[in-house]
Design an enzyme around this catalytic site. Structure first.
Site, PDB file in Angstrom:
ATOM      1  N   CYS A 152       7.338  47.207  21.458  1.00 12.82           N
ATOM      2  CA  CYS A 152       7.284  47.175  22.919  1.00 12.82           C
ATOM      3  C   CYS A 152       8.462  46.396  23.500  1.00 12.82           C
ATOM      4  CB  CYS A 152       5.921  46.627  23.361  1.00 12.82           C
ATOM      5  SG  CYS A 152       5.499  46.911  25.085  1.00 12.82           S
ATOM      6  N   CYS A 153       8.214  45.325  24.253  1.00 13.51           N
ATOM      7  CA  CYS A 153       9.304  44.527  24.816  1.00 13.51           C
ATOM      8  C   CYS A 153       9.890  43.546  23.814  1.00 13.51           C
ATOM      9  CB  CYS A 153       8.826  43.771  26.054  1.00 13.51           C
ATOM     10  SG  CYS A 153       7.508  42.571  25.721  1.00 13.51           S
TER      11      CYS A 153
END
Length: 392
Positions: free
Chosen positions: A107-108
């Site tokens: 994800c991030c």
């Protein structure tokens, strides 16, 4: 790579994406890894995204000298930022890299943590779409692959890719045979990234006032991915989801020993009305739900009122079939218990809706199951939009 015990550390923080964290924890444990969940906060309990509470096994500050075969970072905001700013974690991950051991992020976290710490220089990596520009500034090639392996670093994109990501990590630690075995049990999607579908029979409108009121009961040994996928996905569309613990404690230990925290005890909401009651599975957790008289009575009242209810995995058999709640209904469930269904005509389908009843198969079908509920309440467009946003 056939060593018997492999150790994994997964750090969590306030604002961690719970579906990513829970899926990584439970899938890796299914593969045989000794997984330690470590809070980077000053207490083991964290407030993850979407109002979901998690409890770590330990504080990161207590294990900074420990050695792990793999460190995996979940995403979520502001959790990803907190992980990035945690100096002890940065030191552990950098030492992991220097010593030639595995690091992974989703994800991030690839852009925010690994990239910021300089670990992606010269590497190909992937991440959540809105972080691709930031990722591209920290690595050699920003890939749109669902999972990317470059040397001893593995990266992935978001909630909908987490099971594939975790299966890849099992393969890195234990080999392809073990990864394939776990993949089969979980019933991982054969066509990830393609638009999700489900079987919708005897179509009826699922109605609600203002916002859907949804009850997700959990018990000791409930399957964690199945429970958290429902809550995570439905809260993203602003459904009012109540997690209710069957028993006398809000803290519940799931089937793979992930520690979950309910919002209320079931006793507190037993007289309330819900637009949907939906049960997670777990071979030991489902019988616990099925043996709860108050919950069974709530399900029977739901059926009598022709209001939606359902279950996934073993709960379809133990809580629904065994209490006469599937009479005249087509349903599906996990292959391990599908022979117990009186009507097995639809057991190969991943998600089945028959009027007001919805059923599904396994952790690997849990996001499709949750998205089908979104579609029944909000329509196809909303469900497809959410599927794309979560990378299903």
């Amino acid at each position: 790579m056939a060593s018997s015990t492999k150790t994994v550390m997964i750090p969590i923080a306030h604002g961690t994406e719970p579906l990513e964290a829970v899926a990584m924890i439970t899938v890796l444990r299914r593969g045989g890894a000794d997984v330690t969940v470590a809070s980077v906060e000053d207490k083991v309990g964290v407030d993850a995204c979407h109002g979901i509470k998690m409890v770590a096994d330990t504080l990161l500050s207590d294990i900074t000298e420990s050695i792990f075969d793999l460190i995996v970072l979940p995403g979520g905001l502001p959790g990803g930022e907190t992980l990035k700013n945690c100096k002890p974690l940065e030191n552990m991950v950098k030492k992991q890299d220097t010593d030639g051991r595995l690091n992974a992020a989703i994800c991030c976290a690839p852009a925010l943590a690994l990239g910021t710490w300089g670990l992606l220089e010269g590497k190909t990596a992937t991440g959540y779409p809105v972080f691709m520009e930031k990722l591209a500034a920290t690595c050699a090639t920003a890939s749109e692959s669902r999972v990317e392996i470059d040397g001893r670093i593995v990266t992935s994109r978001g909630p909908g890719t987490t099971i594939e990501f975790s299966i890849t990590l099992i393969e890195q630690l234990f080999g392809k045979e073990k990864a394939d075995e776990v993949s089969r049990i979980l019933m991982v999607r054969p066509n990830p990234g393609e638009e999700f579908t489900f079987t919708d029979l005897n179509q009826t409108t699922w109605s609600f006032e203002d916002t859907p009121q949804v009850l997700v009961p959990i018990a000791e040994d409930s399957e964690e991915i199945e429970a958290i996928a429902l809550v995570d996905i439905l809260r993203r569309v602003k459904a009012n989801v109540v997690i209710a613990a069957v028993g006398n404690s809000l803290e519940v230990v799931g089937s793979r020993k992930a520690k979950l925290v309910a919002d209320v005890l079931l006793d507190e909401v037993a007289e309330k009305s819900f637009d949907l009651i939906v049960l997670p599975g777990g071979l030991n957790g489902a019988p616990r739900l099925a043996s709860c008289e108050k919950l069974v009575n709530m399900l029977k009242k739901q059926a009598e009122a022709n209001k939606p209810y359902g279950g996934i995995c073993a709960s379809v058999v133990y809580a629904l079939e065994n209490h006469g709640l599937l009479k005249g209904k087509k349903a599906t469930t996990h292959p391990a218990v599908s022979s117990k269904l009186s009507d097995q005509s639809h057991v190969e389908h991943r998600v089945v809706v028959d009027g007001n009843v919805i059923t599904s198969r396994a952790p690997g079908t849990a996001m499709e199951f949750s998205l089908a509920i979104v579609e029944k309440f909000y329509g196809r467009e909303k469900a497809v939009q959410l599927a794309k946003g979560t990378l299903v």
